[in-house]
Scaffold this motif. Sequence first.
Motif, PDB file in Angstrom:
ATOM      1  N   ILE A  52     -91.431  45.096 -19.474  1.00 60.73           N
ATOM      2  CA  ILE A  52     -91.072  46.456 -19.071  1.00 60.73           C
ATOM      3  C   ILE A  52     -89.819  46.931 -19.805  1.00 60.73           C
ATOM      4  O   ILE A  52     -88.745  46.344 -19.668  1.00 60.73           O
ATOM      5  CB  ILE A  52     -90.850  46.519 -17.545  1.00 60.73           C
ATOM      6  N   ARG A  53     -89.981  47.990 -20.582  1.00 65.21           N
ATOM      7  CA  ARG A  53     -88.840  48.573 -21.291  1.00 65.21           C
ATOM      8  C   ARG A  53     -88.154  49.651 -20.449  1.00 65.21           C
ATOM      9  O   ARG A  53     -86.935  49.693 -20.352  1.00 65.21           O
ATOM     10  CB  ARG A  53     -89.306  49.160 -22.625  1.00 65.21           C
ATOM     11  N   LYS A  54     -88.959  50.521 -19.872  1.00 67.93           N
ATOM     12  CA  LYS A  54     -88.420  51.601 -19.040  1.00 67.93           C
ATOM     13  C   LYS A  54     -89.134  51.573 -17.701  1.00 67.93           C
ATOM     14  O   LYS A  54     -90.359  51.733 -17.648  1.00 67.93           O
ATOM     15  CB  LYS A  54     -88.629  52.957 -19.729  1.00 67.93           C
ATOM     16  N   ALA A  55     -88.377  51.356 -16.637  1.00 72.49           N
ATOM     17  CA  ALA A  55     -88.990  51.097 -15.331  1.00 72.49           C
ATOM     18  C   ALA A  55     -88.811  52.263 -14.367  1.00 72.49           C
ATOM     19  O   ALA A  55     -87.953  53.128 -14.546  1.00 72.49           O
ATOM     20  CB  ALA A  55     -88.372  49.838 -14.723  1.00 72.49           C
ATOM     21  N   ASN A  56     -89.661  52.248 -13.337  1.00 70.26           N
ATOM     22  CA  ASN A  56     -89.473  53.116 -12.172  1.00 70.26           C
ATOM     23  C   ASN A  56     -90.277  52.534 -11.029  1.00 70.26           C
ATOM     24  O   ASN A  56     -91.288  51.852 -11.241  1.00 70.26           O
ATOM     25  CB  ASN A  56     -89.908  54.562 -12.458  1.00 70.26           C
ATOM     26  N   GLY A  57     -89.831  52.748  -9.799  1.00 68.96           N
ATOM     27  CA  GLY A  57     -90.593  52.321  -8.637  1.00 68.96           C
ATOM     28  C   GLY A  57     -90.524  50.824  -8.372  1.00 68.96           C
ATOM     29  O   GLY A  57     -89.625  50.123  -8.830  1.00 68.96           O
ATOM     30  N   TYR A  58     -91.529  50.358  -7.648  1.00 68.30           N
ATOM     31  CA  TYR A  58     -91.579  48.942  -7.278  1.00 68.30           C
ATOM     32  C   TYR A  58     -93.031  48.482  -7.182  1.00 68.30           C
ATOM     33  O   TYR A  58     -93.965  49.280  -7.187  1.00 68.30           O
ATOM     34  CB  TYR A  58     -90.854  48.706  -5.948  1.00 68.30           C
ATOM     35  N   VAL A  59     -93.209  47.164  -7.111  1.00 62.46           N
ATOM     36  CA  VAL A  59     -94.528  46.573  -6.959  1.00 62.46           C
ATOM     37  C   VAL A  59     -94.473  45.550  -5.837  1.00 62.46           C
ATOM     38  O   VAL A  59     -93.438  44.897  -5.633  1.00 62.46           O
ATOM     39  CB  VAL A  59     -94.997  45.902  -8.278  1.00 62.46           C
ATOM     40  N   LEU A  60     -95.551  45.443  -5.088  1.00 58.20           N
ATOM     41  CA  LEU A  60     -95.699  44.384  -4.096  1.00 58.20           C
ATOM     42  C   LEU A  60     -96.566  43.297  -4.699  1.00 58.20           C
ATOM     43  O   LEU A  60     -97.683  43.569  -5.136  1.00 58.20           O
ATOM     44  CB  LEU A  60     -96.351  44.906  -2.814  1.00 58.20           C
ATOM     45  N   ILE A  61     -96.066  42.089  -4.744  1.00 59.30           N
ATOM     46  CA  ILE A  61     -96.840  40.940  -5.200  1.00 59.30           C
ATOM     47  C   ILE A  61     -96.882  39.949  -4.053  1.00 59.30           C
ATOM     48  O   ILE A  61     -95.858  39.372  -3.677  1.00 59.30           O
ATOM     49  CB  ILE A  61     -96.227  40.294  -6.448  1.00 59.30           C
ATOM     50  N   ASP A  62     -98.066  39.769  -3.480  1.00 57.39           N
ATOM     51  CA  ASP A  62     -98.204  38.937  -2.276  1.00 57.39           C
ATOM     52  C   ASP A  62     -97.179  39.342  -1.219  1.00 57.39           C
ATOM     53  O   ASP A  62     -96.471  38.499  -0.654  1.00 57.39           O
ATOM     54  CB  ASP A  62     -98.065  37.453  -2.627  1.00 57.39           C
ATOM     55  N   TYR A  63     -97.070  40.694  -1.002  1.00 60.65           N
ATOM     56  CA  TYR A  63     -96.255  41.259   0.082  1.00 60.65           C
ATOM     57  C   TYR A  63     -94.763  41.145  -0.189  1.00 60.65           C
ATOM     58  O   TYR A  63     -93.935  41.445   0.658  1.00 60.65           O
ATOM     59  CB  TYR A  63     -96.609  40.622   1.441  1.00 60.65           C
ATOM     60  N   ARG A  64     -94.402  40.734  -1.388  1.00 56.44           N
ATOM     61  CA  ARG A  64     -93.006  40.615  -1.790  1.00 56.44           C
ATOM     62  C   ARG A  64     -92.653  41.841  -2.615  1.00 56.44           C
ATOM     63  O   ARG A  64     -93.279  42.120  -3.636  1.00 56.44           O
ATOM     64  CB  ARG A  64     -92.831  39.336  -2.614  1.00 56.44           C
ATOM     65  N   LYS A  65     -91.649  42.581  -2.200  1.00 58.04           N
ATOM     66  CA  LYS A  65     -91.292  43.824  -2.871  1.00 58.04           C
ATOM     67  C   LYS A  65     -90.384  43.539  -4.065  1.00 58.04           C
ATOM     68  O   LYS A  65     -89.312  42.963  -3.926  1.00 58.04           O
ATOM     69  CB  LYS A  65     -90.585  44.767  -1.892  1.00 58.04           C
ATOM     70  N   ILE A  66     -90.829  43.951  -5.258  1.00 54.22           N
ATOM     71  CA  ILE A  66     -90.089  43.735  -6.488  1.00 54.22           C
ATOM     72  C   ILE A  66     -89.709  45.100  -7.069  1.00 54.22           C
ATOM     73  O   ILE A  66     -90.586  45.866  -7.472  1.00 54.22           O
ATOM     74  CB  ILE A  66     -90.924  42.963  -7.538  1.00 54.22           C
ATOM     75  N   LYS A  67     -88.426  45.398  -7.087  1.00 52.02           N
ATOM     76  CA  LYS A  67     -87.973  46.645  -7.710  1.00 52.02           C
ATOM     77  C   LYS A  67     -88.005  46.467  -9.216  1.00 52.02           C
ATOM     78  O   LYS A  67     -87.409  45.538  -9.758  1.00 52.02           O
ATOM     79  CB  LYS A  67     -86.560  46.996  -7.250  1.00 52.02           C
ATOM     80  N   TRP A  84     -98.948  48.705  -6.706  1.00 52.57           N
ATOM     81  CA  TRP A  84     -97.961  49.328  -7.588  1.00 52.57           C
ATOM     82  C   TRP A  84     -97.557  50.692  -7.039  1.00 52.57           C
ATOM     83  O   TRP A  84     -98.402  51.579  -6.883  1.00 52.57           O
ATOM     84  CB  TRP A  84     -98.531  49.476  -8.992  1.00 52.57           C
ATOM     85  N   HIS A  85     -96.294  50.853  -6.770  1.00 49.05           N
ATOM     86  CA  HIS A  85     -95.736  52.116  -6.262  1.00 49.05           C
ATOM     87  C   HIS A  85     -94.842  52.675  -7.371  1.00 49.05           C
ATOM     88  O   HIS A  85     -93.620  52.472  -7.375  1.00 49.05           O
ATOM     89  CB  HIS A  85     -94.955  51.873  -4.973  1.00 49.05           C
ATOM     90  N   ILE A  86     -95.475  53.367  -8.317  1.00 47.81           N
ATOM     91  CA  ILE A  86     -94.796  53.794  -9.538  1.00 47.81           C
ATOM     92  C   ILE A  86     -95.326  55.144 -10.000  1.00 47.81           C
ATOM     93  O   ILE A  86     -96.359  55.618  -9.538  1.00 47.81           O
ATOM     94  CB  ILE A  86     -95.041  52.776 -10.683  1.00 47.81           C
ATOM     95  N   ASP A  87     -94.583  55.738 -10.935  1.00 42.78           N
ATOM     96  CA  ASP A  87     -95.100  56.846 -11.741  1.00 42.78           C
ATOM     97  C   ASP A  87     -95.581  56.198 -13.031  1.00 42.78           C
ATOM     98  O   ASP A  87     -94.788  55.908 -13.930  1.00 42.78           O
ATOM     99  CB  ASP A  87     -93.992  57.864 -12.013  1.00 42.78           C
ATOM    100  N   GLU A  88     -96.867  55.924 -13.119  1.00 42.63           N
ATOM    101  CA  GLU A  88     -97.373  55.125 -14.230  1.00 42.63           C
ATOM    102  C   GLU A  88     -97.161  55.800 -15.578  1.00 42.63           C
ATOM    103  O   GLU A  88     -96.943  55.130 -16.592  1.00 42.63           O
ATOM    104  CB  GLU A  88     -98.857  54.804 -14.020  1.00 42.63           C
ATOM    105  N   LYS A  89     -97.180  57.112 -15.620  1.00 39.23           N
ATOM    106  CA  LYS A  89     -96.981  57.813 -16.881  1.00 39.23           C
ATOM    107  C   LYS A  89     -95.568  57.618 -17.412  1.00 39.23           C
ATOM    108  O   LYS A  89     -95.326  57.705 -18.628  1.00 39.23           O
ATOM    109  CB  LYS A  89     -97.282  59.304 -16.703  1.00 39.23           C
ATOM    110  N   ALA A  90     -94.625  57.374 -16.511  1.00 39.70           N
ATOM    111  CA  ALA A  90     -93.228  57.208 -16.923  1.00 39.70           C
ATOM    112  C   ALA A  90     -92.851  55.751 -17.146  1.00 39.70           C
ATOM    113  O   ALA A  90     -91.742  55.457 -17.580  1.00 39.70           O
ATOM    114  CB  ALA A  90     -92.303  57.822 -15.864  1.00 39.70           C
ATOM    115  N   LEU A  91     -93.780  54.821 -16.841  1.00 34.16           N
ATOM    116  CA  LEU A  91     -93.511  53.398 -17.000  1.00 34.16           C
ATOM    117  C   LEU A  91     -93.815  52.986 -18.439  1.00 34.16           C
ATOM    118  O   LEU A  91     -94.943  53.115 -18.907  1.00 34.16           O
ATOM    119  CB  LEU A  91     -94.375  52.592 -16.028  1.00 34.16           C
ATOM    120  N   ASP A  92     -92.805  52.494 -19.140  1.00 31.47           N
ATOM    121  CA  ASP A  92     -92.956  52.088 -20.539  1.00 31.47           C
ATOM    122  C   ASP A  92     -93.026  50.565 -20.583  1.00 31.47           C
ATOM    123  O   ASP A  92     -92.028  49.890 -20.327  1.00 31.47           O
ATOM    124  CB  ASP A  92     -91.766  52.601 -21.351  1.00 31.47           C
TER     125      ASP A  92
END
Length: 297
Positions: A52-67, A84-92
């Motif tokens: 990930i070069r440019k991030a936004n939001g967070y992801v749940l992996i097995d109920y673990r929240k990763i910013k 995935w709780h993100i703006d995918e268009k803005a995720l680089d």
Amino acid sequence: MAKQRQRLIEVPFSKTECGVDFFINTAHGRERPGVLTEYEAFKTDFFEIFFIRKANGYVLIDYRKIKLKDGMVLFVKPHQQQEWHIDEKALDYDFLIFREDFMRTFIADKFFVYRLQYCQQTKTPPFLMCSEAECKEYQWLLQKIGAELRQPEADSYHIIVSVLCYLLATMNRHYAREYQLPFAAPKNNYAFQFIELMETHIRKLQRVQDYASLLKISRITLNHSVMAQYGISAMNLLKQRLLAEIKNELLFTNKSISEIAYAFNFPEPSHLMRFFKQQTGMTCGNFQEDYRNGVYE
């Protein structure tokens, strides 16, 4: 408003959709738009690594929240729940995906992926924070793999496997150093065989002695091997694996506690509930309610 219980979608690797001849692919996220947010909750049958070069939001992996953060390398194992709780268009980001059988086909060491600490640990985070130089090196290696996949030649799979092994091993060294994990050469393969057996038998076998018997070694020998390789006991590793399976059943099926208990070979539902409370500090019902209300680990 509380979320309704959802269905966990299973997404298989598709060589046709990926446009490749092997069970491996890499590309920039913009080349596969919408794949991270197509389903609310899903799991795959392959390894996924996100650079990930440019991030936004967070992801749940097995109920673990990763910013998500700039410069992060995120690791997702096969069959892990993802949201995935993100703006995918803005995720680089770039991605690398591969199935375990690709590794087993082209690498003589069938336990290679079990040696990767970031593919086995659950107590340490499933990500690395990388320097600018490390990010550039990883990106260059991904480009080498991608070039061979897009225009394959007679020796392409040799180059792909060589570069992939180097990349994965380099990140493993980085990960072990970052989280102060064991990194000595293993004296035997018992720890790796233990991991492999759990994938098949976790629903029926929940004692370390059961696995030691399958391996025809003592429980003490197995525990020493697991401690040397992963820095935690065989029992803790087994409990973590069992807990992950039970959480999936609680959140993404309509099974009762009794049905789940018997599916996992617990003598009584109360035994499962006691195990869950000991491992998480909450009841099964509290865990389900928290998840529906957006409260995560």
